[in-house]
Design an enzyme around this catalytic site. Sequence first.
Site, PDB file in Angstrom:
ATOM      1  N   ARG A 198     -16.925  -4.129  11.442  1.00 42.39           N
ATOM      2  CA  ARG A 198     -15.541  -3.788  11.780  1.00 42.39           C
ATOM      3  C   ARG A 198     -15.468  -2.395  12.406  1.00 42.39           C
ATOM      4  O   ARG A 198     -16.167  -1.494  11.983  1.00 42.39           O
ATOM      5  CB  ARG A 198     -14.663  -3.825  10.512  1.00 42.39           C
ATOM      6  CG  ARG A 198     -14.075  -5.189  10.246  1.00 42.39           C
ATOM      7  CD  ARG A 198     -13.410  -5.333   8.895  1.00 42.39           C
ATOM      8  NE  ARG A 198     -12.535  -4.243   8.490  1.00 42.39           N
ATOM      9  CZ  ARG A 198     -11.812  -4.265   7.363  1.00 42.39           C
ATOM     10  NH1 ARG A 198     -11.863  -5.337   6.567  1.00 42.39           N
ATOM     11  NH2 ARG A 198     -11.063  -3.252   7.029  1.00 42.39           N
TER      12      ARG A 198
ATOM     13  N   ARG B 263     -21.151  -3.541   5.313  1.00 34.83           N
ATOM     14  CA  ARG B 263     -20.365  -4.784   5.393  1.00 34.83           C
ATOM     15  C   ARG B 263     -20.507  -5.436   6.758  1.00 34.83           C
ATOM     16  O   ARG B 263     -20.553  -4.768   7.784  1.00 34.83           O
ATOM     17  CB  ARG B 263     -18.888  -4.487   5.156  1.00 34.83           C
ATOM     18  CG  ARG B 263     -18.006  -5.693   5.476  1.00 34.83           C
ATOM     19  CD  ARG B 263     -16.616  -5.562   4.955  1.00 34.83           C
ATOM     20  NE  ARG B 263     -15.928  -4.394   5.442  1.00 34.83           N
ATOM     21  CZ  ARG B 263     -14.748  -4.000   4.976  1.00 34.83           C
ATOM     22  NH1 ARG B 263     -14.164  -4.672   4.007  1.00 34.83           N
ATOM     23  NH2 ARG B 263     -14.175  -2.939   5.464  1.00 34.83           N
TER      24      ARG B 263
ATOM     25  N   ARG C 130       0.811  -1.225   0.000  1.00 38.82           N
ATOM     26  CA  ARG C 130       0.000   0.000   0.000  1.00 38.82           C
ATOM     27  C   ARG C 130       0.830   1.253   0.000  1.00 38.82           C
ATOM     28  O   ARG C 130       0.275   2.343   0.050  1.00 38.82           O
ATOM     29  CB  ARG C 130      -0.796   0.099   1.287  1.00 38.82           C
ATOM     30  CG  ARG C 130      -1.894  -0.826   1.337  1.00 38.82           C
ATOM     31  CD  ARG C 130      -2.691  -0.469   2.572  1.00 38.82           C
ATOM     32  NE  ARG C 130      -3.406  -1.656   2.869  1.00 38.82           N
ATOM     33  CZ  ARG C 130      -4.667  -1.697   3.193  1.00 38.82           C
ATOM     34  NH1 ARG C 130      -5.344  -0.597   3.338  1.00 38.82           N
ATOM     35  NH2 ARG C 130      -5.245  -2.818   3.391  1.00 38.82           N
TER      36      ARG C 130
ATOM     37  N   ARG D   5      -9.419   6.323   5.805  1.00 40.37           N
ATOM     38  CA  ARG D   5      -8.874   5.227   4.993  1.00 40.37           C
ATOM     39  C   ARG D   5      -8.927   5.564   3.513  1.00 40.37           C
ATOM     40  O   ARG D   5      -7.982   5.306   2.769  1.00 40.37           O
ATOM     41  CB  ARG D   5      -9.656   3.935   5.282  1.00 40.37           C
ATOM     42  CG  ARG D   5      -9.320   3.345   6.647  1.00 40.37           C
ATOM     43  CD  ARG D   5     -10.417   2.447   7.159  1.00 40.37           C
ATOM     44  NE  ARG D   5     -10.627   1.308   6.304  1.00 40.37           N
ATOM     45  CZ  ARG D   5     -11.806   0.701   6.149  1.00 40.37           C
ATOM     46  NH1 ARG D   5     -12.874   1.134   6.809  1.00 40.37           N
ATOM     47  NH2 ARG D   5     -11.912  -0.337   5.362  1.00 40.37           N
TER      48      ARG D   5
HETATM   49  P1  AP5 Z   1     -14.585  -6.252   0.716  1.00 41.69           P
HETATM   50  O1  AP5 Z   1     -14.277  -7.408  -0.160  1.00 41.69           O
HETATM   51  O2  AP5 Z   1     -14.608  -6.475   2.176  1.00 41.69           O
HETATM   52  O3  AP5 Z   1     -13.669  -4.992   0.333  1.00 41.69           O
HETATM   53  P2  AP5 Z   1     -12.124  -4.785   0.476  1.00 41.69           P
HETATM   54  O4  AP5 Z   1     -11.620  -4.229  -0.805  1.00 41.69           O
HETATM   55  O5  AP5 Z   1     -11.441  -6.012   0.993  1.00 41.69           O
HETATM   56  O6  AP5 Z   1     -12.099  -3.592   1.538  1.00 41.69           O
HETATM   57  P3  AP5 Z   1     -11.402  -3.479   2.947  1.00 41.69           P
HETATM   58  O7  AP5 Z   1     -12.170  -2.440   3.718  1.00 41.69           O
HETATM   59  O8  AP5 Z   1     -11.203  -4.810   3.587  1.00 41.69           O
HETATM   60  O9  AP5 Z   1     -10.060  -2.891   2.564  1.00 41.69           O
HETATM   61  P4  AP5 Z   1      -9.104  -2.243   3.540  1.00 41.69           P
HETATM   62  O10 AP5 Z   1      -7.960  -2.022   2.657  1.00 41.69           O
HETATM   63  O11 AP5 Z   1      -9.607  -1.064   4.253  1.00 41.69           O
HETATM   64  O12 AP5 Z   1      -8.952  -3.271   4.745  1.00 41.69           O
HETATM   65  P5  AP5 Z   1      -7.822  -4.265   5.160  1.00 41.69           P
HETATM   66  O13 AP5 Z   1      -8.421  -5.328   5.945  1.00 41.69           O
HETATM   67  O14 AP5 Z   1      -6.972  -4.626   3.988  1.00 41.69           O
HETATM   68  O15 AP5 Z   1     -16.019  -5.669   0.232  1.00 41.69           O
HETATM   69  C1  AP5 Z   1     -16.621  -4.577   0.929  1.00 41.69           C
HETATM   70  C2  AP5 Z   1     -18.135  -4.783   1.026  1.00 41.69           C
HETATM   71  O16 AP5 Z   1     -18.707  -4.708  -0.297  1.00 41.69           O
HETATM   72  C3  AP5 Z   1     -18.549  -6.152   1.590  1.00 41.69           C
HETATM   73  O17 AP5 Z   1     -19.692  -5.970   2.371  1.00 41.69           O
HETATM   74  C4  AP5 Z   1     -18.883  -6.988   0.334  1.00 41.69           C
HETATM   75  O18 AP5 Z   1     -19.871  -7.956   0.598  1.00 41.69           O
HETATM   76  C5  AP5 Z   1     -19.392  -5.925  -0.632  1.00 41.69           C
HETATM   77  N1  AP5 Z   1     -19.063  -6.202  -2.020  1.00 41.69           N
HETATM   78  C6  AP5 Z   1     -17.877  -6.718  -2.498  1.00 41.69           C
HETATM   79  N2  AP5 Z   1     -17.914  -6.812  -3.854  1.00 41.69           N
HETATM   80  C7  AP5 Z   1     -19.145  -6.316  -4.240  1.00 41.69           C
HETATM   81  C8  AP5 Z   1     -19.779  -6.162  -5.511  1.00 41.69           C
HETATM   82  N3  AP5 Z   1     -19.155  -6.501  -6.659  1.00 41.69           N
HETATM   83  N4  AP5 Z   1     -21.018  -5.639  -5.544  1.00 41.69           N
HETATM   84  C9  AP5 Z   1     -21.661  -5.262  -4.372  1.00 41.69           C
HETATM   85  N5  AP5 Z   1     -21.122  -5.415  -3.136  1.00 41.69           N
HETATM   86  C10 AP5 Z   1     -19.863  -5.940  -3.069  1.00 41.69           C
HETATM   87  O19 AP5 Z   1      -6.916  -3.335   6.119  1.00 41.69           O
HETATM   88  C11 AP5 Z   1      -7.413  -2.897   7.365  1.00 41.69           C
HETATM   89  C12 AP5 Z   1      -6.379  -2.054   8.068  1.00 41.69           C
HETATM   90  O20 AP5 Z   1      -5.213  -2.838   8.353  1.00 41.69           O
HETATM   91  C13 AP5 Z   1      -5.855  -0.840   7.293  1.00 41.69           C
HETATM   92  O21 AP5 Z   1      -6.709   0.283   7.399  1.00 41.69           O
HETATM   93  C14 AP5 Z   1      -4.509  -0.627   7.985  1.00 41.69           C
HETATM   94  O22 AP5 Z   1      -4.688  -0.021   9.237  1.00 41.69           O
HETATM   95  C15 AP5 Z   1      -4.036  -2.052   8.211  1.00 41.69           C
HETATM   96  N6  AP5 Z   1      -3.278  -2.559   7.053  1.00 41.69           N
HETATM   97  C16 AP5 Z   1      -3.628  -3.590   6.236  1.00 41.69           C
HETATM   98  N7  AP5 Z   1      -2.718  -3.767   5.278  1.00 41.69           N
HETATM   99  C17 AP5 Z   1      -1.762  -2.819   5.482  1.00 41.69           C
HETATM  100  C18 AP5 Z   1      -0.584  -2.475   4.793  1.00 41.69           C
HETATM  101  N8  AP5 Z   1      -0.203  -3.135   3.701  1.00 41.69           N
HETATM  102  N9  AP5 Z   1       0.147  -1.444   5.275  1.00 41.69           N
HETATM  103  C19 AP5 Z   1      -0.220  -0.773   6.373  1.00 41.69           C
HETATM  104  N10 AP5 Z   1      -1.344  -1.026   7.067  1.00 41.69           N
HETATM  105  C20 AP5 Z   1      -2.108  -2.058   6.625  1.00 41.69           C
HETATM  106 MG    MG Z   2     -10.614  -6.618   2.862  1.00 36.66          MG
END
Ligand code: AP5
Ligand code: MG
Length: 220
Positions: free
Chosen positions: A162, A129, A90, A173
């Site tokens: 969440r 979600r 990221r 975010r």
């Molecule tokens: P979903 O699939 O959950 O979306 P997503 O892209 O995975 O979104 P996230 O919110 O999980 O991404 P994120 O980057 O904030 O979180 P992460 O866990 O990586 O889909 C979302 C919703 O839409 C669901 O309800 C689903 O059912 C629905 N949906 C999906 N597809 C659809 C469609 N086609 N049509 C309609 N509805 C649909 O990170 C969390 C935290 O961890 C970060 O904020 C940060 O603090 C930390 N972190 C993680 N990785 C790093 C990193 N590399 N570096 C630093 N910090 C990090």
């Molecule tokens: Mg995710």
Amino acid sequence: MGAQGSGKGTQAERIGPQLKLVKVATGDLFRSAIAQQSELGLQVQSIIESGNLVPDELTNAIVQVRLAQIAANREKSDEVQGALFDGFPRTEAQARALDDILAAQGTKLDAVIEIDVPREKLITRLSGRRTCENCGAVYHVESDPPQVDGICDKCGGKLIQREDDKPDSIARRLALYDNQTRPLLDYYREKGILVTVDGDQNIDTVTAEILAALNERASA
Ligand code: AP5
Ligand code: MG
């Protein structure tokens, strides 16, 4: 790659098993560390709940450990063909670290999928979600509801919202995505490995388009 709510986790859960790729989802790894209240979990809990990014060194270190495990399993089993990243890298520093880690293993990224969804839809997706507190499976109250309200179809676990899906964290975010992560798309475009998929379609169609794009690249 894709903004928060674009469907990275939803698609990774479907595509990983089909292609025998092990999911490396940094957000999931951090959330499970928080649930266990491990040393890592205690370090990252407040950062994640407020919607900020975990420092690069910590993130790169957990990815490096995970990739070493996957490489070892790949030697032992035909069921493991590689890794599928969700939410990593990221930042530019993470992207460069990943290149170095992979090069040291004699491998590299084959493709980077960008799931593109208009901003106004992302907010609706994130606020509706629900996530299984036990297995991490992802649902949406309208577009992808569970069979029984509040209960995970896959494991029977309880579905929760969440902490970082509250309005203040969502705004932070999405801004971080624009500032820190979106520039990486150019980094991968220049390497010739970026594929952009329209994520504003139903979940099955997005899965089919990603698989078709990966097949096309594999046979080119
Ligand atoms: P979903 O699939 O959950 O979306 P997503 O892209 O995975 O979104 P996230 O919110 O999980 O991404 P994120 O980057 O904030 O979180 P992460 O866990 O990586 O889909 C979302 C919703 O839409 C669901 O309800 C689903 O059912 C629905 N949906 C999906 N597809 C659809 C469609 N086609 N049509 C309609 N509805 C649909 O990170 C969390 C935290 O961890 C970060 O904020 C940060 O603090 C930390 N972190 C993680 N990785 C790093 C990193 N590399 N570096 C630093 N910090 C990090
Ligand atoms: Mg995710």
